[in-house]
Design a protein around this motif. Sequence first.
Motif, PDB file in Angstrom:
ATOM      1  N   ALA A 179      12.256  35.930 -19.444  1.00  0.00           N
ATOM      2  CA  ALA A 179      13.237  34.599 -19.632  1.00  0.00           C
ATOM      3  C   ALA A 179      12.459  33.647 -20.146  1.00  0.00           C
ATOM      4  O   ALA A 179      11.643  33.134 -19.443  1.00  0.00           O
ATOM      5  N   VAL A 180      12.992  32.831 -21.189  1.00  0.00           N
ATOM      6  CA  VAL A 180      12.097  31.581 -21.832  1.00  0.00           C
ATOM      7  C   VAL A 180      12.959  30.382 -22.317  1.00  0.00           C
ATOM      8  O   VAL A 180      14.133  30.755 -22.269  1.00  0.00           O
ATOM      9  N   MET A 181      12.197  29.515 -22.438  1.00  0.00           N
ATOM     10  CA  MET A 181      12.771  28.213 -23.073  1.00  0.00           C
ATOM     11  C   MET A 181      12.193  27.954 -24.439  1.00  0.00           C
ATOM     12  O   MET A 181      10.743  28.106 -24.216  1.00  0.00           O
ATOM     13  N   VAL A 182      12.803  27.529 -25.393  1.00  0.00           N
ATOM     14  CA  VAL A 182      12.121  27.490 -26.457  1.00  0.00           C
ATOM     15  C   VAL A 182      12.309  26.320 -27.497  1.00  0.00           C
ATOM     16  O   VAL A 182      13.217  25.849 -27.478  1.00  0.00           O
ATOM     17  N   ALA A 212      10.355  33.364 -16.273  1.00  0.00           N
ATOM     18  CA  ALA A 212      10.393  34.423 -15.434  1.00  0.00           C
ATOM     19  C   ALA A 212      10.294  35.728 -16.014  1.00  0.00           C
ATOM     20  O   ALA A 212      10.572  35.812 -17.279  1.00  0.00           O
ATOM     21  N   ARG A 213       9.797  36.653 -15.229  1.00  0.00           N
ATOM     22  CA  ARG A 213       9.746  38.338 -15.807  1.00  0.00           C
ATOM     23  C   ARG A 213      10.785  38.987 -15.543  1.00  0.00           C
ATOM     24  O   ARG A 213      11.188  38.733 -14.305  1.00  0.00           O
ATOM     25  N   LYS A 262      21.971  43.408 -20.943  1.00  0.00           N
ATOM     26  CA  LYS A 262      21.554  43.137 -19.685  1.00  0.00           C
ATOM     27  C   LYS A 262      20.529  42.160 -19.473  1.00  0.00           C
ATOM     28  O   LYS A 262      20.522  41.114 -18.456  1.00  0.00           O
ATOM     29  N   ASP A 263      19.512  42.336 -20.285  1.00  0.00           N
ATOM     30  CA  ASP A 263      18.332  41.194 -20.245  1.00  0.00           C
ATOM     31  C   ASP A 263      18.745  39.754 -20.438  1.00  0.00           C
ATOM     32  O   ASP A 263      18.405  38.830 -19.756  1.00  0.00           O
ATOM     33  N   LYS A 264      19.789  39.712 -21.303  1.00  0.00           N
ATOM     34  CA  LYS A 264      20.318  38.178 -21.804  1.00  0.00           C
ATOM     35  C   LYS A 264      21.066  37.886 -20.548  1.00  0.00           C
ATOM     36  O   LYS A 264      20.829  36.564 -20.497  1.00  0.00           O
ATOM     37  N   GLN A 265      21.823  38.719 -19.986  1.00  0.00           N
ATOM     38  CA  GLN A 265      22.656  38.056 -19.192  1.00  0.00           C
ATOM     39  C   GLN A 265      21.761  37.763 -17.821  1.00  0.00           C
ATOM     40  O   GLN A 265      22.072  36.802 -17.038  1.00  0.00           O
ATOM     41  N   ASP A 266      20.684  38.504 -17.478  1.00  0.00           N
ATOM     42  CA  ASP A 266      19.989  38.053 -16.261  1.00  0.00           C
ATOM     43  C   ASP A 266      19.189  36.863 -16.693  1.00  0.00           C
ATOM     44  O   ASP A 266      18.993  36.080 -16.037  1.00  0.00           O
ATOM     45  N   SER A 267      18.777  36.700 -18.070  1.00  0.00           N
ATOM     46  CA  SER A 267      18.086  35.513 -18.463  1.00  0.00           C
ATOM     47  C   SER A 267      18.793  34.243 -18.209  1.00  0.00           C
ATOM     48  O   SER A 267      18.335  33.205 -17.860  1.00  0.00           O
ATOM     49  N   ILE A 268      20.054  34.406 -18.724  1.00  0.00           N
ATOM     50  CA  ILE A 268      21.216  33.254 -18.735  1.00  0.00           C
ATOM     51  C   ILE A 268      21.309  32.871 -17.076  1.00  0.00           C
ATOM     52  O   ILE A 268      21.205  31.359 -16.952  1.00  0.00           O
TER      53      ILE A 268
END
Length: 318
Positions: free
Chosen positions: A226-229, A283-284, A303-309
């Motif tokens: 999960a990142v901020m850009v 976060a990883r 799923k990765d997107k929802q976890d990242s959000i």
Amino acid sequence: MRTIYYPDCAQLEDGYAATVGFFDGVHRGHCYLVNRLKDEAAKRGLRTMVVTFDCHPRQVVQSSWQPRLLSTLDEKCGRFSQTGIDTLVVLRFDEAMAKLSAREFMGRILMERLGVKMLLTGYDNRFGHNREEDFADYVHYGKAMGMEVVGCDPFSDDSIRISSSCIRRLLDEGKVEEANRCLGYPYTISGRVGHGEQIGRTMGFPTANLVPDDEQKLIPREGAYAVMVSIGQGLPSNGNLLHGMTNIGTRPTFDGSRQTLETNIFDTTGDFYDQPISIRLMARLRDERSFASAEELARQLEKDKQDSIKILKRLTEK
């Protein structure tokens, strides 16, 4: 803060309290040292100076060694500009400098050229040819030449002694949240958006392919993050950063031959090719792995997107 590049500078006037080191990452331990420097300088009526190097000294004394840096020189200068010091000196580290003993370095460079009256040394910092001398030697040399030498105790957090090598190990293990806590800020990789194969776009997850500015920059363990850009010129405020997710790896579902850093930026569209980009690893999410089909990978990416959000909301609301 003024930045001076040695030896391309005039002799400075006397009156500085200084500390010397490579300061990779400018982490919380380094900031603790800088705060001690400011305190000691204020007691003596001196200005503050940080002395660092344009490359890792080991690159000069061991030419085959390849560094894995937490910060580029530009990033390091940017971090120090936020600490409130008066002067940053960047030394050109070459073979001639590598041959200087600690006493010669203190006398010829720190005292005679840079006007250092007080030297604050980190608890484990050694300098000079082959790093043969220690703190007691620095104190002895300082007394002989009229330079006060003061030692600084180590900084620790939750019984972890923070160091650049510790942070590198955490990043190698993918423990970016722990690494960020030691750094005092999110680990960031900057570069430009390169041209990829647009595979993500066909699955509904278009990505910006980050080509790092510096090949010596440490790339953390492969996996999804999960990142901020930030995109484009300038450094945006935290409120203007975009949210997204980044995959670091070789895309084993498709080819598995070349490492890439591919970032899917949420809630935005556009062509970002050749623009500057920076990603802050927050976060990883998981290990990189091969999927049986593009459809299976797309389900995992959702799923990765929802976890990242969820993760980014938690971290940004702290």
